[in-house]
Design a protein around this motif. Structure first.
Motif, mmCIF file in Angstrom:
data_model
loop_
_atom_site.group_PDB
_atom_site.id
_atom_site.type_symbol
_atom_site.label_atom_id
_atom_site.label_comp_id
_atom_site.label_asym_id
_atom_site.label_seq_id
_atom_site.Cartn_x
_atom_site.Cartn_y
_atom_site.Cartn_z
ATOM 1 N N MET A 32 19.364 20.283 -2.342
ATOM 2 C CA MET A 32 18.776 21.617 -2.555
ATOM 3 C C MET A 32 19.452 22.668 -1.671
ATOM 4 O O MET A 32 19.670 23.796 -2.103
ATOM 5 C CB MET A 32 17.261 21.583 -2.282
ATOM 6 C CG MET A 32 16.482 20.824 -3.309
ATOM 7 S SD MET A 32 16.672 21.492 -4.979
ATOM 8 C CE MET A 32 17.248 20.084 -5.869
ATOM 9 N N ILE A 33 19.772 22.284 -0.433
ATOM 10 C CA ILE A 33 20.452 23.246 0.455
ATOM 11 C C ILE A 33 21.826 23.573 -0.134
ATOM 12 O O ILE A 33 22.246 24.725 -0.141
ATOM 13 C CB ILE A 33 20.522 22.710 1.905
ATOM 14 C CG1 ILE A 33 19.109 22.751 2.529
ATOM 15 C CG2 ILE A 33 21.492 23.530 2.760
ATOM 16 C CD1 ILE A 33 18.958 22.130 3.889
ATOM 17 N N GLN A 74 22.571 23.499 -3.324
ATOM 18 C CA GLN A 74 22.300 24.332 -4.513
ATOM 19 C C GLN A 74 22.140 25.794 -4.102
ATOM 20 O O GLN A 74 22.630 26.699 -4.758
ATOM 21 C CB GLN A 74 20.982 23.878 -5.171
ATOM 22 C CG GLN A 74 21.084 22.577 -5.886
ATOM 23 C CD GLN A 74 21.307 22.782 -7.371
ATOM 24 O OE1 GLN A 74 21.777 23.843 -7.776
ATOM 25 N NE2 GLN A 74 21.020 21.779 -8.157
ATOM 26 N N ALA A 75 21.409 26.028 -2.993
ATOM 27 C CA ALA A 75 21.181 27.401 -2.533
ATOM 28 C C ALA A 75 22.479 28.016 -2.044
ATOM 29 O O ALA A 75 22.736 29.198 -2.260
ATOM 30 C CB ALA A 75 20.135 27.414 -1.425
ATOM 31 N N PRO A 78 18.794 49.066 -13.075
ATOM 32 C CA PRO A 78 17.772 48.047 -12.896
ATOM 33 C C PRO A 78 18.330 46.818 -12.177
ATOM 34 O O PRO A 78 19.426 46.353 -12.508
ATOM 35 C CB PRO A 78 17.363 47.687 -14.329
ATOM 36 C CG PRO A 78 18.235 48.445 -15.235
ATOM 37 C CD PRO A 78 19.174 49.270 -14.464
ATOM 38 N N LYS A 79 17.594 46.355 -11.166
ATOM 39 C CA LYS A 79 18.066 45.188 -10.420
ATOM 40 C C LYS A 79 17.109 44.022 -10.653
ATOM 41 O O LYS A 79 15.907 44.174 -10.498
ATOM 42 C CB LYS A 79 18.121 45.503 -8.917
ATOM 43 C CG LYS A 79 19.157 46.540 -8.558
ATOM 44 C CD LYS A 79 19.122 46.872 -7.084
ATOM 45 C CE LYS A 79 20.008 48.058 -6.773
ATOM 46 N NZ LYS A 79 19.472 49.338 -7.210
ATOM 47 N N ARG A 80 17.636 42.920 -11.059
ATOM 48 C CA ARG A 80 16.808 41.738 -11.228
ATOM 49 C C ARG A 80 17.588 40.540 -10.707
ATOM 50 O O ARG A 80 18.416 39.963 -11.391
ATOM 51 C CB ARG A 80 16.438 41.553 -12.699
ATOM 52 C CG ARG A 80 15.406 40.452 -12.897
ATOM 53 C CD ARG A 80 14.980 40.395 -14.350
ATOM 54 N NE ARG A 80 14.340 39.113 -14.610
ATOM 55 C CZ ARG A 80 13.053 38.894 -14.401
ATOM 56 N NH1 ARG A 80 12.286 39.831 -13.928
ATOM 57 N NH2 ARG A 80 12.540 37.693 -14.675
ATOM 58 N N LYS A 81 17.333 40.194 -9.463
ATOM 59 C CA LYS A 81 18.006 39.055 -8.840
ATOM 60 C C LYS A 81 16.996 37.957 -8.631
ATOM 61 O O LYS A 81 15.909 38.200 -8.115
ATOM 62 C CB LYS A 81 18.607 39.500 -7.500
ATOM 63 C CG LYS A 81 20.113 39.482 -7.524
ATOM 64 C CD LYS A 81 20.706 39.622 -6.176
ATOM 65 C CE LYS A 81 21.915 38.711 -6.104
ATOM 66 N NZ LYS A 81 22.493 38.644 -4.801
ATOM 67 N N LYS A 82 17.381 36.742 -9.055
ATOM 68 C CA LYS A 82 16.437 35.631 -8.960
ATOM 69 C C LYS A 82 16.245 35.148 -7.539
ATOM 70 O O LYS A 82 15.250 34.522 -7.221
ATOM 71 C CB LYS A 82 16.938 34.467 -9.824
ATOM 72 C CG LYS A 82 16.752 34.675 -11.310
ATOM 73 C CD LYS A 82 17.236 33.442 -12.032
ATOM 74 C CE LYS A 82 16.997 33.553 -13.520
ATOM 75 N NZ LYS A 82 17.479 32.351 -14.212
ATOM 76 N N VAL A 83 17.241 35.398 -6.704
ATOM 77 C CA VAL A 83 17.156 34.908 -5.332
ATOM 78 C C VAL A 83 17.820 35.904 -4.388
ATOM 79 O O VAL A 83 18.807 36.533 -4.740
ATOM 80 C CB VAL A 83 17.794 33.498 -5.223
ATOM 81 C CG1 VAL A 83 19.257 33.502 -5.551
ATOM 82 C CG2 VAL A 83 17.571 32.882 -3.847
ATOM 83 N N LYS A 84 17.206 36.067 -3.202
ATOM 84 C CA LYS A 84 17.810 36.920 -2.181
ATOM 85 C C LYS A 84 18.116 36.039 -0.986
ATOM 86 O O LYS A 84 17.216 35.380 -0.451
ATOM 87 C CB LYS A 84 16.818 38.003 -1.756
ATOM 88 C CG LYS A 84 16.940 39.272 -2.528
ATOM 89 C CD LYS A 84 16.071 40.334 -1.901
ATOM 90 C CE LYS A 84 15.752 41.414 -2.907
ATOM 91 N NZ LYS A 84 14.610 42.209 -2.514
ATOM 92 N N THR A 85 19.373 36.016 -0.590
ATOM 93 C CA THR A 85 19.746 35.183 0.559
ATOM 94 C C THR A 85 19.842 36.063 1.806
ATOM 95 O O THR A 85 19.834 37.289 1.714
ATOM 96 C CB THR A 85 21.101 34.493 0.308
ATOM 97 O OG1 THR A 85 22.093 35.511 0.222
ATOM 98 C CG2 THR A 85 21.098 33.688 -0.974
ATOM 99 N N TYR A 86 19.948 35.413 2.962
ATOM 100 C CA TYR A 86 20.122 36.155 4.212
ATOM 101 C C TYR A 86 21.478 36.873 4.205
ATOM 102 O O TYR A 86 21.616 37.960 4.744
ATOM 103 C CB TYR A 86 20.006 35.212 5.419
ATOM 104 C CG TYR A 86 18.620 34.636 5.553
ATOM 105 C CD1 TYR A 86 17.586 35.404 6.097
ATOM 106 C CD2 TYR A 86 18.319 33.357 5.113
ATOM 107 C CE1 TYR A 86 16.299 34.904 6.187
ATOM 108 C CE2 TYR A 86 17.036 32.841 5.202
ATOM 109 C CZ TYR A 86 16.022 33.618 5.741
ATOM 110 O OH TYR A 86 14.750 33.125 5.829
ATOM 111 N N ASN A 100 25.039 29.950 -4.276
ATOM 112 C CA ASN A 100 24.783 31.319 -4.739
ATOM 113 C C ASN A 100 25.589 32.371 -3.996
ATOM 114 O O ASN A 100 25.572 33.527 -4.368
ATOM 115 C CB ASN A 100 23.288 31.623 -4.617
ATOM 116 C CG ASN A 100 22.520 30.974 -5.731
ATOM 117 O OD1 ASN A 100 22.578 31.410 -6.860
ATOM 118 N ND2 ASN A 100 21.866 29.882 -5.430
ATOM 119 N N GLU A 125 21.210 40.162 2.266
ATOM 120 C CA GLU A 125 20.563 41.200 3.071
ATOM 121 C C GLU A 125 21.564 41.800 4.064
ATOM 122 O O GLU A 125 21.660 43.012 4.222
ATOM 123 C CB GLU A 125 19.373 40.567 3.810
ATOM 124 C CG GLU A 125 18.452 41.543 4.486
ATOM 125 C CD GLU A 125 17.718 42.480 3.531
ATOM 126 O OE1 GLU A 125 17.710 42.243 2.313
ATOM 127 O OE2 GLU A 125 17.179 43.485 4.037
#
Lengths: 199, 97
Positions: free
Chosen positions: A19-20, A22-23, A81-89, A26, A92
């Protein structure tokens, strides 16, 4: 993935690792923004070189068009329009870096018009371009962007040494070709390749 | 060597997968978690509620461009529990260590 399966300690570690990873997958860049900005700056620099060479009075026409398009693109970026499924550090952090980058760019452009003048001002632009290339290159592990950063810093020094403005524009075009356009093409090819694999 | 008890909330395949994903990012949408864990919406929803009830994650429901969004974010308690779970797991894997 089901939840009722008996979970062994080895399986737990495997899930955590999987899982780590997989993240991590991105943190990518399609290269399109590098290609877009790179091409605009490349064309603006070359047009200025040729306008000076031809003795034209509108030598900054390319840069004025670039400035107008930049403002439109930044406005579009704010309202789109912004549509992001995930926000990472990293996302940011990069958002803050981009805000700082554009503020610096506008201050440099202001200084070129007010006091610094074009002869040295474009060297400061290359310096700040290189800074962004190094940070982004480090974040997405792109050697091409990191090489681009070194080339842009070298270009900045070359502009400060060179006294004839029209050659500054050739240095600018060459630095942007190596720092924006070539890494952009590499990232674009990698992005297309990874999309094909995941399909 | 003392074996630490494994947190039953985390010692479950799907809940552990969700926590591992959320530990790595700032926040993630329900659809992202569903896609990465390859789970069904119903099962994922149940497990997310269990993690939320345990105080391990925060769940925010909102609308973005007329689309409903469920955003999940790991809490401080969730991070501490995850770290404790990994430490406990290590005692089982390396009993002599």
């Amino acid at each position: 993935m089901q939840n009722d399966q008996q979970l062994t300690n080895e399986k737990s570690l495997e899930i955590i690792q999987q899982m780590i990873n997989q993240a991590k997958a991105n943190f990518t860049d399609s290269g399109l923004s590098w290609l877009l900005w790179g091409t605009m700056i490349f064309l603006a620099s070359l047009s200025t070189y040729f306008f000076i060479d031809l003795g034209s009075e509108t030598i900054f026409l390319g840069w004025n068009i670039f400035g107008g398009v930049t403002i439109l693109l930044l406005l579009y970026d704010v309202v789109k329009p912004k549509r992001k499924k995930v926000k990472t550090y990293v996302d940011e952090l990069m958002r803050m870096v981009h805000i700082g980058f554009f503020v610096c760019i506008f201050i440099i452009i202001f200084s070129i018009n007010e006091s610094v003048g074009p002869n040295n001002g474009f060297g400061f632009l290359l310096m700040i371009f290189a800074f962004l290339m190094l940070i982004k290159g480090g974040a997405i592990k792109s050697k091409a962007l990191m090489v681009g950063a070194v080339v842009n810093w070298a270009g900045a020094i070359a502009i400060f040494i060179n006294k004839e403005f029209k050659y500054d524009m050739l240095i600018m075009a060459a630095a942007v070709l190596v720092g924006y356009i070539i890494p952009g093409l590499i990232l674009w090819a990698e992005h297309k390749g990874s999309n094909k694999i995941s399909k | 060597m003392e074996f630490k008890e494994l947190d039953p909330i985390l010692h479950s395949q799907l809940r552990l997968a969700v926590m591992s994903l959320l530990i790595s990012v700032r926040e993630a949408e329900f659809t992202f978690l569903k896609e990465k864990t390859n789970s069904t919406a119903g099962n994922l929803s149940v497990q997310i509620n269990k993690l939320k009830d345990a105080g391990y994650i925060e769940v925010t429901k909102q609308f973005s461009n007329n689309y409903p969004q469920t955003i999940c974010k790991v809490t401080k308690k969730g991070i501490e529990s995850f770290e404790a779970y990994v430490t406990a797991l290590q005692t089982y894997m390396n009993p002599g260590g």
